[in-house]
Motif scaffolding. Structure first.
Motif, PDB file in Angstrom:
ATOM      1  N   PRO A 184       0.812  -1.215   0.000  1.00  0.00           N
ATOM      2  CA  PRO A 184       0.000   0.000   0.000  1.00  0.00           C
ATOM      3  C   PRO A 184       0.847   1.267   0.000  1.00  0.00           C
ATOM      4  O   PRO A 184       0.494   2.257  -0.661  1.00  0.00           O
ATOM      5  CB  PRO A 184      -0.820  -0.128   1.287  1.00  0.00           C
ATOM      6  N   GLU A 185       1.959   1.235   0.696  1.00  0.00           N
ATOM      7  CA  GLU A 185       2.837   2.409   0.739  1.00  0.00           C
ATOM      8  C   GLU A 185       3.406   2.730  -0.644  1.00  0.00           C
ATOM      9  O   GLU A 185       3.522   3.896  -1.032  1.00  0.00           O
ATOM     10  CB  GLU A 185       3.972   2.188   1.745  1.00  0.00           C
ATOM     11  N   GLU A 186       3.742   1.689  -1.398  1.00  0.00           N
ATOM     12  CA  GLU A 186       4.248   1.906  -2.755  1.00  0.00           C
ATOM     13  C   GLU A 186       3.162   2.482  -3.655  1.00  0.00           C
ATOM     14  O   GLU A 186       3.435   3.363  -4.478  1.00  0.00           O
ATOM     15  CB  GLU A 186       4.768   0.582  -3.327  1.00  0.00           C
ATOM     16  N   TYR A 187       1.941   1.998  -3.480  1.00  0.00           N
ATOM     17  CA  TYR A 187       0.854   2.560  -4.293  1.00  0.00           C
ATOM     18  C   TYR A 187       0.615   4.023  -3.937  1.00  0.00           C
ATOM     19  O   TYR A 187       0.402   4.856  -4.839  1.00  0.00           O
ATOM     20  CB  TYR A 187      -0.454   1.787  -4.100  1.00  0.00           C
ATOM     21  N   ILE A 188       0.637   4.349  -2.666  1.00  0.00           N
ATOM     22  CA  ILE A 188       0.393   5.731  -2.249  1.00  0.00           C
ATOM     23  C   ILE A 188       1.447   6.657  -2.848  1.00  0.00           C
ATOM     24  O   ILE A 188       1.138   7.765  -3.317  1.00  0.00           O
ATOM     25  CB  ILE A 188       0.362   5.824  -0.707  1.00  0.00           C
ATOM     26  N   HIS A 189       2.716   6.202  -2.866  1.00  0.00           N
ATOM     27  CA  HIS A 189       3.769   6.990  -3.502  1.00  0.00           C
ATOM     28  C   HIS A 189       3.464   7.175  -4.987  1.00  0.00           C
ATOM     29  O   HIS A 189       3.572   8.289  -5.531  1.00  0.00           O
ATOM     30  CB  HIS A 189       5.122   6.299  -3.308  1.00  0.00           C
ATOM     31  N   HIS A 190       3.078   6.089  -5.645  1.00  0.00           N
ATOM     32  CA  HIS A 190       2.733   6.119  -7.065  1.00  0.00           C
ATOM     33  C   HIS A 190       1.556   7.076  -7.304  1.00  0.00           C
ATOM     34  O   HIS A 190       1.573   7.877  -8.245  1.00  0.00           O
ATOM     35  CB  HIS A 190       2.380   4.705  -7.515  1.00  0.00           C
ATOM     36  N   PHE A 191       0.549   7.005  -6.462  1.00  0.00           N
ATOM     37  CA  PHE A 191      -0.624   7.864  -6.616  1.00  0.00           C
ATOM     38  C   PHE A 191      -0.249   9.339  -6.483  1.00  0.00           C
ATOM     39  O   PHE A 191      -0.661  10.173  -7.304  1.00  0.00           O
ATOM     40  CB  PHE A 191      -1.688   7.516  -5.572  1.00  0.00           C
ATOM     41  N   ARG A 192       0.522   9.653  -5.480  1.00  0.00           N
ATOM     42  CA  ARG A 192       0.806  11.070  -5.206  1.00  0.00           C
ATOM     43  C   ARG A 192       1.614  11.720  -6.322  1.00  0.00           C
ATOM     44  O   ARG A 192       1.303  12.836  -6.735  1.00  0.00           O
ATOM     45  CB  ARG A 192       1.508  11.210  -3.848  1.00  0.00           C
ATOM     46  N   PHE A 193       2.623  11.041  -6.836  1.00  0.00           N
ATOM     47  CA  PHE A 193       3.384  11.706  -7.907  1.00  0.00           C
ATOM     48  C   PHE A 193       2.591  11.733  -9.209  1.00  0.00           C
ATOM     49  O   PHE A 193       2.732  12.672 -10.001  1.00  0.00           O
ATOM     50  CB  PHE A 193       4.793  11.122  -8.068  1.00  0.00           C
ATOM     51  N   SER A 194       1.738  10.736  -9.422  1.00  0.00           N
ATOM     52  CA  SER A 194       0.885  10.756 -10.616  1.00  0.00           C
ATOM     53  C   SER A 194      -0.144  11.878 -10.519  1.00  0.00           C
ATOM     54  O   SER A 194      -0.426  12.564 -11.509  1.00  0.00           O
ATOM     55  CB  SER A 194       0.186   9.413 -10.785  1.00  0.00           C
ATOM     56  N   ARG A 195      -0.691  12.071  -9.342  1.00  0.00           N
ATOM     57  CA  ARG A 195      -1.625  13.188  -9.140  1.00  0.00           C
ATOM     58  C   ARG A 195      -0.930  14.517  -9.365  1.00  0.00           C
ATOM     59  O   ARG A 195      -1.470  15.418 -10.024  1.00  0.00           O
ATOM     60  CB  ARG A 195      -2.197  13.133  -7.725  1.00  0.00           C
ATOM     61  N   ASP A 196       0.287  14.646  -8.842  1.00  0.00           N
ATOM     62  CA  ASP A 196       1.014  15.910  -8.997  1.00  0.00           C
ATOM     63  C   ASP A 196       1.278  16.215 -10.470  1.00  0.00           C
ATOM     64  O   ASP A 196       1.128  17.361 -10.912  1.00  0.00           O
ATOM     65  CB  ASP A 196       2.334  15.852  -8.223  1.00  0.00           C
ATOM     66  N   GLU A 197       1.672  15.203 -11.237  1.00  0.00           N
ATOM     67  CA  GLU A 197       1.936  15.413 -12.653  1.00  0.00           C
ATOM     68  C   GLU A 197       0.653  15.758 -13.412  1.00  0.00           C
ATOM     69  O   GLU A 197       0.647  16.589 -14.316  1.00  0.00           O
ATOM     70  CB  GLU A 197       2.594  14.175 -13.263  1.00  0.00           C
TER      71      GLU A 197
END
Length: 289
Positions: free
Chosen positions: A36-49
Motif C-alpha cells: 500500500p505504501e508503494e501505491y500511495i507513492h505512485h498515486f501522489r506523484f501521478s496526481r502531482d503530474e
C-alpha cells in the motif's frame, strides 16, 4: 519514466476528461502486487503530474474493489482526506451495489471522513446468456437511479457485456463486441438518459419492500422513476391535472388519463418506468392484483 508517461497522457487526453483515476483496484493483489505504501507513492506523484498540466482536474485512486476490506480500509484511512471523491467498484445486482456502498461509507466514517463524496467508477452485470442480457436491461438502470438518489457524484457502467461463459478462457468487455450483438440495456439506458437528461434529483419516495421510487424535476415538470425488485406492485398516483405521460422501459411515451378522482395506477416490475407530469400529486403503494 512514469512521470513523463503520466504527463504525456494527460496532455494528450486530459481536455476530454472529467476525472482521472490512478491505476485500478489497488486493494486487489491481482492488480497491485506492491505494498500500500508503494501505491500511495505512485498515486501522489501521478496526481502531482496530472494537476501540473490540469490544476482543476479531480484525481482519485483506482476504484476500490472491496475484495480485501482491510486494504480498502487502509487506503481510505491513509488517503481519504486528500481525495475529492472516494471511488469504488461494484458488480452484480442492485442489492450488491447497496451493500458495497454502505461498506464504503462505514470505512469512511471509521477513517474520520465527514460527509464523504463517493463515485462508482465500475459497475456491471455478468451476461453470457440471452436471459442475462435481458436482466442487464433491468439492473443497470436500477443501479444508476440508486447512485443518483444516494448522492453519488457519478457512475460508470462497465461492461454491459462482461462475459465468461462455459468453455471460455477470456472475457469480452465493453458495450460492444466484434459481433455487435444487440443489447437490451442500450434501450433501457437510452430511455433513462432521454427522460431524465437535465433533471435534478428531488427526493426518495420509496426504498422499501423492493419498491424504489425517486422524484426528479426539470423546469415545470415532475418526473417519477419507479421499479420493483420484488414481485409486481401497483403504484397509484393522485393528480389534480390530467397531463401525465408514461414512459416505458424502452422510452416509448404514452399519454394516460387519470381515473375518477385523479387516480393513476402503474404496475411496476424490474424495468424502471417513468411518469412525467406537472402539478401536485400524492402517492400510494398498493399490492398488485
Amino acid at each position: 519514466p512514469q512521470r513523463a508517461y503520466t504527463q504525456s497522457l494527460v496532455e494528450r487526453y486530459g481536455q476530454s476528461a472529467r476525472l482521472v483515476q490512478i491505476f485500478n483496484e489497488p486493494d486487489q493483489v491481482d492488480f497491485w502486487s506492491g505494498t500500500p505504501e508503494e501505491y500511495i507513492h505512485h498515486f501522489r506523484f501521478s496526481r502531482d503530474e496530472t494537476q501540473r498540466a490540469l490544476p482543476e482536474m479531480p484525481v482519485v485512486t483506482g476504484g476500490l474493489s472491496l475484495a480485501d476490506p482491510k486494504r480498502a480500509e487502509q487506503y481510505i484511512r491513509l488517503l481519504g482526506k486528500e481525495l475529492p471523491l472516494i471511488a469504488y467498484h461494484s458488480h452484480g445486482h442492485l442489492a450488491d451495489l447497496i451493500e458495497d456502498h454502505e461498506a464504503v461509507l462505514r470505512m469512511c466514517k471509521d477513517a474520520g471522513l465527514i460527509e464523504p463524496k463517493v463515485i462508482n467508477t465500475e459497475m456491471g452485470v455478468d451476461g453470457w446468456r440471452l436471459d442475462q442480457e435481458r436482466r442487464k436491461g433491468e439492473i443497470l438502470p436500477q443501479k444508476v437511479l440508486y447512485c443518483w438518489a444516494s448522492g453519488h457524484s457519478g457512475a460508470l457502467l462497465f461492461g454491459s457485456r462482461m462475459t465468461l461463459g462455459p468453455n471460455r478462457v477470456s472475457q469480452d468487455f465493453g458495450f460492444l463486441d466484434h459481433w455487435f450483438c444487440p443489447r437490451f440495456v442500450y434501450g433501457s439506458m437510452a430511455a433513462l438518459v432521454e427522460t431524465l437528461g437535465g433533471a435534478t434529483f428531488e427526493k426518495v419516495i420509496s426504498e422499501q419492500d423492493g419498491v424504489y421510487i425517486y422524484q426528479f424535476s426539470r423546469g415545470e415538470d415532475t418526473i417519477v422513476a419507479a421499479f420493483s425488485t420484488a414481485e409486481e406492485r401497483a403504484v397509484s398516483f393522485r393528480k389534480n391535472v390530467s397531463d401525465i405521460t408514461l414512459v416505458d422501459p424502452m422510452g416509448n411515451r404514452t399519454p394516460i388519463q387519470p381515473y375518477e378522482g385523479g387516480l393513476v395506477s402503474v404496475t411496476l416490475d424490474a424495468y424502471p418506468r417513468y411518469l412525467v407530469t406537472r402539478g401536485y400529486f400524492e402517492l400510494a403503494i398498493t399490492d398488485s392484483k
